[in-house]
Design a protein around this motif. Structure first.
Motif, short mmCIF file in Angstrom:
data_model
loop_
_atom_site.label_atom_id
_atom_site.label_comp_id
_atom_site.label_asym_id
_atom_site.label_seq_id
_atom_site.Cartn_x
_atom_site.Cartn_y
_atom_site.Cartn_z
N LEU A 1 0.87 -1.17 0.00
CA LEU A 1 0.00 0.00 0.00
C LEU A 1 0.91 1.22 0.00
O LEU A 1 1.99 1.20 0.58
CB LEU A 1 -0.90 0.01 1.23
N ALA A 2 0.47 2.29 -0.67
CA ALA A 2 1.32 3.47 -0.79
C ALA A 2 0.52 4.75 -0.60
O ALA A 2 -0.66 4.82 -0.98
CB ALA A 2 2.00 3.47 -2.15
N VAL A 3 1.18 5.75 -0.02
CA VAL A 3 0.61 7.08 0.15
C VAL A 3 1.62 8.09 -0.36
O VAL A 3 2.80 7.78 -0.52
CB VAL A 3 0.25 7.37 1.63
N THR A 4 1.16 9.31 -0.63
CA THR A 4 2.06 10.36 -1.11
C THR A 4 1.65 11.71 -0.54
O THR A 4 0.48 11.92 -0.21
CB THR A 4 2.09 10.43 -2.64
N ASP A 5 2.61 12.61 -0.48
CA ASP A 5 2.35 14.00 -0.11
C ASP A 5 2.33 14.85 -1.38
O ASP A 5 2.01 16.03 -1.33
CB ASP A 5 3.43 14.52 0.84
#
Length: 93
Positions: free
Chosen positions: A60-64
């Motif tokens: 799973l990945a998140v970004t700013d």
């Protein structure tokens, strides 16, 4: 008295890859490039595929950053538990 020898493990402590038979740790993912499988948007979770220790791993990945599409390549900049914080990899020449 027998001479002392170094560990019989073939693991290189300087290697960025996990040792054979050892589960990857968070630091094994940081700095790796990955393919985006599910778009990653701010405030939304996406999915990436990264190769670590000769194995492909989906995370799973998140970004700013602004939205990252499945056509983009990313770099893992931080691990927060099992989620990778990623940034778009600038591939412009």
């Amino acid at each position: 008295r027998p001479a002392r020898t170094a560990s019989t493990s073939s693991c290189n402590p300087i290697s960025v890859l996990p040792c054979p038979g050892r589960a990857a740790s968070s630091k094994d993912y940081i700095g790796k490039t990955a393919k985006v499988l599910v778009p990653v948007k701010p405030q939304s979770v996406g999915k990436i595929r990264v190769r670590v220790g000769g194995q492909q791993v989906d995370l799973l990945a998140v970004t700013d950053d602004e939205a990252i599409t499945s056509k983009d390549e990313v770099i893992v900049i931080e691990m927060d538990g099992t989620r990778a914080r990623v940034a778009r990899l600038d591939t412009k020449d």
